[in-house]
Design a protein around this motif. Structure first.
Motif, mmCIF file in Angstrom:
data_model
loop_
_atom_site.group_PDB
_atom_site.id
_atom_site.type_symbol
_atom_site.label_atom_id
_atom_site.label_comp_id
_atom_site.label_asym_id
_atom_site.label_seq_id
_atom_site.Cartn_x
_atom_site.Cartn_y
_atom_site.Cartn_z
ATOM 1 N N VAL A 127 -3.543 7.128 8.290
ATOM 2 C CA VAL A 127 -4.825 7.834 8.390
ATOM 3 C C VAL A 127 -5.938 6.979 7.790
ATOM 4 O O VAL A 127 -7.056 6.924 8.318
ATOM 5 N N THR A 128 -5.637 6.294 6.712
ATOM 6 C CA THR A 128 -6.626 5.405 6.083
ATOM 7 C C THR A 128 -7.011 4.269 7.024
ATOM 8 O O THR A 128 -8.200 3.937 7.164
ATOM 9 N N ILE A 129 -6.040 3.661 7.679
ATOM 10 C CA ILE A 129 -6.306 2.561 8.611
ATOM 11 C C ILE A 129 -7.192 3.039 9.760
ATOM 12 O O ILE A 129 -8.198 2.403 10.106
ATOM 13 N N TYR A 130 -6.827 4.176 10.360
ATOM 14 C CA TYR A 130 -7.635 4.705 11.459
ATOM 15 C C TYR A 130 -9.041 5.069 10.986
ATOM 16 O O TYR A 130 -10.028 4.805 11.680
ATOM 17 N N THR A 131 -9.122 5.682 9.808
ATOM 18 C CA THR A 131 -10.408 6.126 9.282
ATOM 19 C C THR A 131 -11.344 4.953 9.029
ATOM 20 O O THR A 131 -12.527 4.977 9.393
ATOM 21 N N ILE A 132 -10.825 3.917 8.377
ATOM 22 C CA ILE A 132 -11.649 2.728 8.111
ATOM 23 C C ILE A 132 -12.132 2.116 9.418
ATOM 24 O O ILE A 132 -13.296 1.702 9.544
ATOM 25 N N SER A 133 -11.261 2.066 10.409
ATOM 26 C CA SER A 133 -11.630 1.491 11.709
ATOM 27 C C SER A 133 -12.733 2.295 12.383
ATOM 28 O O SER A 133 -13.680 1.727 12.940
ATOM 29 N N ILE A 134 -12.612 3.615 12.350
ATOM 30 C CA ILE A 134 -13.642 4.470 12.948
ATOM 31 C C ILE A 134 -14.967 4.306 12.213
ATOM 32 O O ILE A 134 -16.025 4.137 12.841
ATOM 33 N N ALA A 135 -14.924 4.368 10.885
ATOM 34 C CA ALA A 135 -16.150 4.267 10.086
ATOM 35 C C ALA A 135 -16.840 2.922 10.313
ATOM 36 O O ALA A 135 -18.073 2.845 10.412
ATOM 37 N N HIS A 136 -16.050 1.859 10.392
ATOM 38 C CA HIS A 136 -16.607 0.532 10.652
ATOM 39 C C HIS A 136 -17.261 0.491 12.034
ATOM 40 O O HIS A 136 -18.371 -0.054 12.193
ATOM 41 N N GLU A 137 -16.599 1.070 13.015
ATOM 42 C CA GLU A 137 -17.147 1.115 14.378
ATOM 43 C C GLU A 137 -18.442 1.931 14.428
ATOM 44 O O GLU A 137 -19.350 1.624 15.206
ATOM 45 N N MET A 138 -18.555 2.949 13.567
ATOM 46 C CA MET A 138 -19.743 3.796 13.534
ATOM 47 C C MET A 138 -20.856 3.211 12.658
ATOM 48 O O MET A 138 -21.858 3.871 12.400
ATOM 49 N N LYS A 139 -20.643 1.971 12.198
ATOM 50 C CA LYS A 139 -21.665 1.204 11.465
ATOM 51 C C LYS A 139 -21.972 1.745 10.073
ATOM 52 O O LYS A 139 -23.081 1.561 9.556
ATOM 53 N N TYR A 140 -21.024 2.404 9.453
ATOM 54 C CA TYR A 140 -21.184 2.741 8.030
ATOM 55 C C TYR A 140 -21.164 1.436 7.234
ATOM 56 O O TYR A 140 -20.465 0.482 7.612
ATOM 57 N N ASN A 141 -21.908 1.404 6.126
ATOM 58 C CA ASN A 141 -21.900 0.186 5.318
ATOM 59 C C ASN A 141 -20.619 0.099 4.490
ATOM 60 O O ASN A 141 -19.833 1.056 4.439
ATOM 61 N N ALA A 142 -20.410 -1.039 3.850
ATOM 62 C CA ALA A 142 -19.134 -1.304 3.178
ATOM 63 C C ALA A 142 -18.818 -0.273 2.096
ATOM 64 O O ALA A 142 -17.673 0.178 1.967
ATOM 65 N N GLU A 143 -19.806 0.117 1.307
ATOM 66 C CA GLU A 143 -19.553 1.079 0.238
ATOM 67 C C GLU A 143 -19.214 2.454 0.816
ATOM 68 O O GLU A 143 -18.341 3.162 0.293
ATOM 69 N N ASN B 3 -9.821 -2.194 -0.339
ATOM 70 C CA ASN B 3 -10.499 -3.476 -0.110
ATOM 71 C C ASN B 3 -9.659 -4.407 0.764
ATOM 72 O O ASN B 3 -10.190 -5.088 1.655
ATOM 73 N N SER B 4 -8.347 -4.435 0.509
ATOM 74 C CA SER B 4 -7.460 -5.275 1.325
ATOM 75 C C SER B 4 -7.419 -4.796 2.770
ATOM 76 O O SER B 4 -7.449 -5.603 3.711
ATOM 77 N N LEU B 5 -7.349 -3.488 2.952
ATOM 78 C CA LEU B 5 -7.335 -2.925 4.298
ATOM 79 C C LEU B 5 -8.648 -3.212 5.025
ATOM 80 O O LEU B 5 -8.656 -3.569 6.211
ATOM 81 N N MET B 6 -9.756 -3.060 4.309
ATOM 82 C CA MET B 6 -11.065 -3.333 4.909
ATOM 83 C C MET B 6 -11.169 -4.783 5.351
ATOM 84 O O MET B 6 -11.644 -5.070 6.455
ATOM 85 N N ASP B 7 -10.706 -5.689 4.506
ATOM 86 C CA ASP B 7 -10.753 -7.113 4.860
ATOM 87 C C ASP B 7 -9.955 -7.377 6.136
ATOM 88 O O ASP B 7 -10.405 -8.096 7.034
ATOM 89 N N SER B 8 -8.755 -6.804 6.215
ATOM 90 C CA SER B 8 -7.899 -7.032 7.380
ATOM 91 C C SER B 8 -8.509 -6.435 8.647
ATOM 92 O O SER B 8 -8.522 -7.066 9.712
ATOM 93 N N ILE B 9 -9.022 -5.218 8.539
ATOM 94 C CA ILE B 9 -9.560 -4.523 9.710
ATOM 95 C C ILE B 9 -10.868 -5.153 10.172
ATOM 96 O O ILE B 9 -11.095 -5.348 11.368
ATOM 97 N N PHE B 10 -11.730 -5.506 9.221
ATOM 98 C CA PHE B 10 -13.017 -6.108 9.592
ATOM 99 C C PHE B 10 -12.836 -7.473 10.259
ATOM 100 O O PHE B 10 -13.632 -7.871 11.099
ATOM 101 N N ASP B 11 -11.778 -8.187 9.853
ATOM 102 C CA ASP B 11 -11.524 -9.517 10.415
ATOM 103 C C ASP B 11 -10.771 -9.466 11.747
ATOM 104 O O ASP B 11 -10.634 -10.480 12.426
ATOM 105 N N ALA C 293 0.821 -1.202 0.000
ATOM 106 C CA ALA C 293 0.000 0.000 0.000
ATOM 107 C C ALA C 293 0.861 1.261 0.000
ATOM 108 O O ALA C 293 0.627 2.189 -0.789
ATOM 109 N N VAL C 294 1.867 1.310 0.872
ATOM 110 C CA VAL C 294 2.721 2.497 0.939
ATOM 111 C C VAL C 294 3.480 2.690 -0.366
ATOM 112 O O VAL C 294 3.613 3.820 -0.862
#
Length: 371
Positions: free
Chosen positions: A142-158, A109-117, A74-75
């Protein structure tokens, strides 16, 4: 494993977690015994903390939300795309971004898979990855933290995907800022600061006309420095005028900025970074976002030595998902002396307070260290 400052790192200590360079190659391997040359090299690279293996931290593990292979890929993609953009102008920039958008989405998508799991709290491990230029690692963190926060706040996958793209590209406008301003070690002049602030407008202009990236993602680049009380930039928006996605990225952006090494100051510990975010909750940063971030981030990562209000010391052994500020500890010292047998203490059910985080903690060689 235990987190320790490189200021007190000593010969024969054993590295517990591999440190990687920007090419995805191990700079310092897990299991290596420390030498004076290694200590000097780490200090030259401004690595402030490493994980070591020792007796008091035996079998304490530090989980990584993102596997090194995914992180390095990713980097590298962010770096290659951003550096290409820096050389282009006008329609060439648009073409490059359109071409890169597929790769950006694949990374998200790869980050989401890792964080969601991942059921563990996020641990700040920026020193485990050495990168010459701050912006690429920062964009990923920032992307990792953001995805984690959004997932915790129950935003849908899209929605999480859109927010993630916005986070990954939130600082893309900095590619049009002079390098001497970006890398200036001292305080910026008023003129330089005005130039720096233009990166939000530049980023928005780059992204808003793309067919492959949502306009909402473009607004993340535009608004991530806005603040609830109107003190932010570029437009001084207030609470209801700021897009919810940008409110999430604002928190992730500030936290990573203060917990990463910069040319003008050293990094803060995660607990110190969270204190800054929490202090601004409801005035600078959205309260619901801050509360969600507190639920997903480890304020005191596993392996951290803490001094408690009764004078005892413990090392964080496990996290409490229900109370991230009160982890479980392995108590190894009381009244300045090592205990004969360590024992577990759950701070969530204790009245003891955390007085201090002690990455500089040392004991007599041969008593604590594993060699």
């Amino acid at each position: 494993m235990r987190l320790i400052s490189t200021k007190v790192l000593q010969e024969e200590m054993v590295i517990a977690k591999t440190i990687w360079n920007e090419a995805g190659m191990p700079l310092l391997q897990e299991g290596v015994h420390v030498t004076n040359r290694i200590i000097q090299r780490l200090q030259q690279l401004n690595v402030q903390y490493v994980y070591i293996d020792d007796k008091i931290s035996k079998n304490i593990e530090v989980a990584e939300a993102i596997p090194p292979k995914i992180r390095n890929a990713a980097v590298n993609k962010i770096e290659n795309s951003f550096k290409t953009l820096k050389r282009l102008k006008g329609t060439d920039i648009t073409y490059c971004l359109e071409k890169s958008s597929k790769d950006f989405k694949a990374i998200i998508n790869s980050l989401m898979d890792s964080i969601f799991d991942n059921e563990e709290l996020l641990t700040v491990l920026s020193d485990a990855f050495i990168y010459d230029e701050y912006i690429y690692q920062h964009s990923l963190q920032v992307t990792i933290y953001t995805i984690s926060i959004a997932h915790e706040m129950k935003y849908n996958a899209e929605e999480v995907r859109q927010i993630g793209i916005g986070a990954m590209l939130h600082d893309i406008g900095k590619m049009l800022i002079p390098q001497e301003t970006l890398q200036k070690p001292g305080r910026l002049t008023n003129e330089e600061y005005d130039t720096m602030k233009m990166h939000t407008q530049y980023g928005f202009d780059m992204l808003r006309n793309l067919h492959t990236i949502s306009l909402l993602s473009a607004h993340c680049a535009f608004q991530h420095h806005e603040r609830l009380d109107g003190s932010g930039y570029p437009r001084g928006l207030v609470d209801f005028e700021i897009h919810p996605y940008a409110k999430i990225i604002a928190v992730a952006d500030v936290f990573d900025a203060v917990t990463s090494n910069r040319v003008y100051r050293n990094k803060l510990l995660p607990s110190e970074g969270l204190a800054i975010i929490n202090e601004g909750s409801g005035t600078l940063y959205d309260q619901m976002v801050v509360e969600a971030f507190n639920r997903v981030i480890a304020a005191y990562p596993n392996g951290t030595v803490l001094l408690l209000s009764n004078g005892s010391r413990g090392i964080v052994s496990k996290q409490n998902a229900s109370n991230t500020m009160r982890p479980k500890l392995r108590i190894f010292e009381e009244h300045g002396k090592l205990v004969k047998a360590t024992y577990e203490l759950d701070l969530a059910s204790s009245e003891l307070d955390i007085l201090n985080v002690e990455p500089d903690y040392l004991e007599e060689k041969g008593t604590v260290y594993m060699t």
